[in-house]
Design a protein around this motif. Sequence first.
Motif, short mmCIF file in Angstrom:
data_model
loop_
_atom_site.label_atom_id
_atom_site.label_comp_id
_atom_site.label_asym_id
_atom_site.label_seq_id
_atom_site.Cartn_x
_atom_site.Cartn_y
_atom_site.Cartn_z
N THR A 124 0.81 -1.23 0.00
CA THR A 124 0.00 0.00 0.00
C THR A 124 0.84 1.28 0.00
OG1 THR A 124 -0.09 0.05 2.41
CG2 THR A 124 -1.87 -1.13 1.27
N ARG A 125 2.10 1.19 0.33
CA ARG A 125 2.89 2.40 0.57
C ARG A 125 3.22 3.17 -0.72
NH1 ARG A 125 7.29 -0.02 4.94
NH2 ARG A 125 5.90 0.03 6.77
N ILE A 126 3.35 4.48 -0.55
CA ILE A 126 3.84 5.37 -1.60
C ILE A 126 5.13 5.98 -1.09
CG2 ILE A 126 3.37 7.37 -3.06
CD1 ILE A 126 0.39 7.01 -2.44
N VAL A 127 6.20 5.85 -1.86
CA VAL A 127 7.52 6.36 -1.47
C VAL A 127 7.80 7.67 -2.21
CG1 VAL A 127 10.01 5.95 -1.50
CG2 VAL A 127 8.43 4.08 -0.93
N ILE A 128 8.08 8.73 -1.45
CA ILE A 128 8.50 10.00 -2.02
C ILE A 128 9.74 10.47 -1.26
CG2 ILE A 128 6.15 10.62 -2.71
CD1 ILE A 128 6.11 12.61 -0.37
N GLU A 129 10.37 11.54 -1.73
CA GLU A 129 11.47 12.13 -0.98
C GLU A 129 10.90 13.14 0.01
OE1 GLU A 129 11.66 14.54 -4.92
OE2 GLU A 129 10.59 12.81 -4.06
N ASP A 130 11.55 13.28 1.17
CA ASP A 130 11.04 14.16 2.20
C ASP A 130 10.97 15.60 1.72
OD1 ASP A 130 10.08 14.57 4.88
OD2 ASP A 130 12.00 15.52 5.33
N SER A 131 11.89 15.98 0.82
CA SER A 131 11.89 17.34 0.28
C SER A 131 11.16 17.42 -1.05
CB SER A 131 13.33 17.85 0.11
OG SER A 131 14.05 16.99 -0.78
N ALA A 132 10.17 16.54 -1.26
CA ALA A 132 9.36 16.61 -2.48
C ALA A 132 8.65 17.96 -2.54
CB ALA A 132 8.32 15.50 -2.49
N PHE A 133 8.38 18.42 -3.75
CA PHE A 133 7.62 19.66 -3.90
C PHE A 133 6.27 19.48 -3.19
CE2 PHE A 133 5.11 22.90 -6.05
CZ PHE A 133 5.99 23.98 -5.98
N PRO A 134 5.82 20.48 -2.45
CA PRO A 134 4.59 20.30 -1.66
C PRO A 134 3.40 19.77 -2.44
CG PRO A 134 5.68 22.34 -1.02
CD PRO A 134 6.45 21.79 -2.20
N SER A 135 3.25 20.18 -3.70
CA SER A 135 2.11 19.70 -4.48
C SER A 135 2.13 18.18 -4.62
CB SER A 135 2.11 20.37 -5.86
OG SER A 135 0.97 19.99 -6.59
N ASP A 136 3.31 17.61 -4.81
CA ASP A 136 3.42 16.15 -4.90
C ASP A 136 3.04 15.50 -3.58
OD1 ASP A 136 4.35 16.74 -7.39
OD2 ASP A 136 6.17 15.55 -7.24
N SER A 137 3.50 16.11 -2.49
CA SER A 137 3.16 15.58 -1.17
C SER A 137 1.65 15.61 -0.95
CB SER A 137 3.88 16.39 -0.09
OG SER A 137 3.59 15.89 1.20
N TYR A 138 1.03 16.74 -1.28
CA TYR A 138 -0.42 16.84 -1.12
C TYR A 138 -1.13 15.80 -1.98
CZ TYR A 138 0.97 21.58 0.42
OH TYR A 138 1.57 22.66 1.02
N ALA A 139 -0.62 15.62 -3.21
CA ALA A 139 -1.28 14.70 -4.15
C ALA A 139 -1.25 13.27 -3.63
CB ALA A 139 -0.62 14.79 -5.52
N VAL A 140 -0.08 12.80 -3.19
CA VAL A 140 -0.01 11.40 -2.77
C VAL A 140 -0.76 11.18 -1.46
CG1 VAL A 140 2.12 10.93 -4.02
CG2 VAL A 140 2.26 11.70 -1.64
#
Length: 427
Positions: A124-140
């Motif tokens: 179920t997990r989604i892996v992103i970088e901690d310093s991802a652009f905020p829009s990507d963080s909001y999206a996931v």
Amino acid sequence: MSNDTEAEALRLDAAEPGHRHLFHVPPADGGRYPEAAYLAGNSLGLQPRATRDELLADLDAWSRLGVEGHLAAERPWLPYHELLTAPAARLVGALPTETVVMNSLTVNLHLLMVSFYRPAGERTRIVIEDSAFPSDSYAVRSQARFHGLDPDTTVVRLTPRPGEDTLRTEDVTGYLAAEGHTVALVLLGGVNYLTGELMDIPAITAAARAAGAVVGWDLAHAAGNVPLSLHDWDVDFAAWCSYKYLNSGPGALAGVFVHERHHGDATLPRFEGWWSTAAATRFQMAPVSRPPATVEAWQISNPPIFAMGPVRTSLELFDSVGMPALRARSLRLTGYLERLLDEVTADRPLRVITPREPRRRGCQLSVRIGAGSANELTRRLRHEHGVIADAREPDVVRFAPVPLYSTYHDCWRVAEALAATVPGVAR
């Protein structure tokens, strides 16, 4: 900075003039030079000189032809998006059937995650970088909530090692080797917006796919900045904007890549609209879509012609110059700026946080300031020295020597302005 250093920058520009003449450069709002030293193309690219006339030509077709412009315009509107397909595919290393220009970046990421984020069981997990652009963080996070999952536990944010500013490839691949059985989607930025780090896209893609995860890339800071080979790297999907390095205007249309192995897969869910059906059957007005076995099946609405025009103009420019030549110039310009910044930062509370290895970065150097506000520093650079850079609060200033229009003299002006604005530290 010495007059000899300025003379050297001017000599380099005379020997290697670049393509600045193809762009409108803003006037300086301060300093002693008429034009700005524009180092903010990683936020918004400059306007190509050809854009205005070509956009006006499309507007003129509307005034002369009305609805007949769909078929009778010099660049007919009905298949207009096809004019962008081949150059966009060349830009990102894809097949034309894998590439389409549509919507905006985050909208496209959501449409792609409808198909490719399919949590099930323990995966179920989604892996992103901690310093991802905020829009990507909001999206996931919103995608996790949409599937009834807790975003705080579903979204995994990979962080650099203590005392480091950027992610190591081996830490990303190591996580996937250890925890990949729980990962449904890896969605990273190809070039990190904050640090300018170029991720090892092929290595991370291979590790994600070996772990059984789907892998997508946000290429907002990579498209038009670094060479890409999405098809050969076996990336599942990618999306990018075109208002940064692609110079297509504020809020310009974005691009999408879906690998051909997913085309025609009837098990993939997709949102559909009029433009999702095959072009040959579009005007049969049938109630059921007949999507083509290409990336165009992910389209929804008819394309906005006047928004597509500037993207087409820009892509033609990239085709004429070529990414290999731009990458080579980018390495020279960025390396030159780095050498100048080394001199300035040696005795000032400033530190470059972008990787020093040229292969691990595009044309951006991010500087962390030791005191004060990044916004205040960029304000002073602009109004006192005519240098336009980009602030990311609280303490990062980003400089992007874009190879299409930046010059060695621009880089010299950055170093001179920083030296004059940030006091040195007595030793």
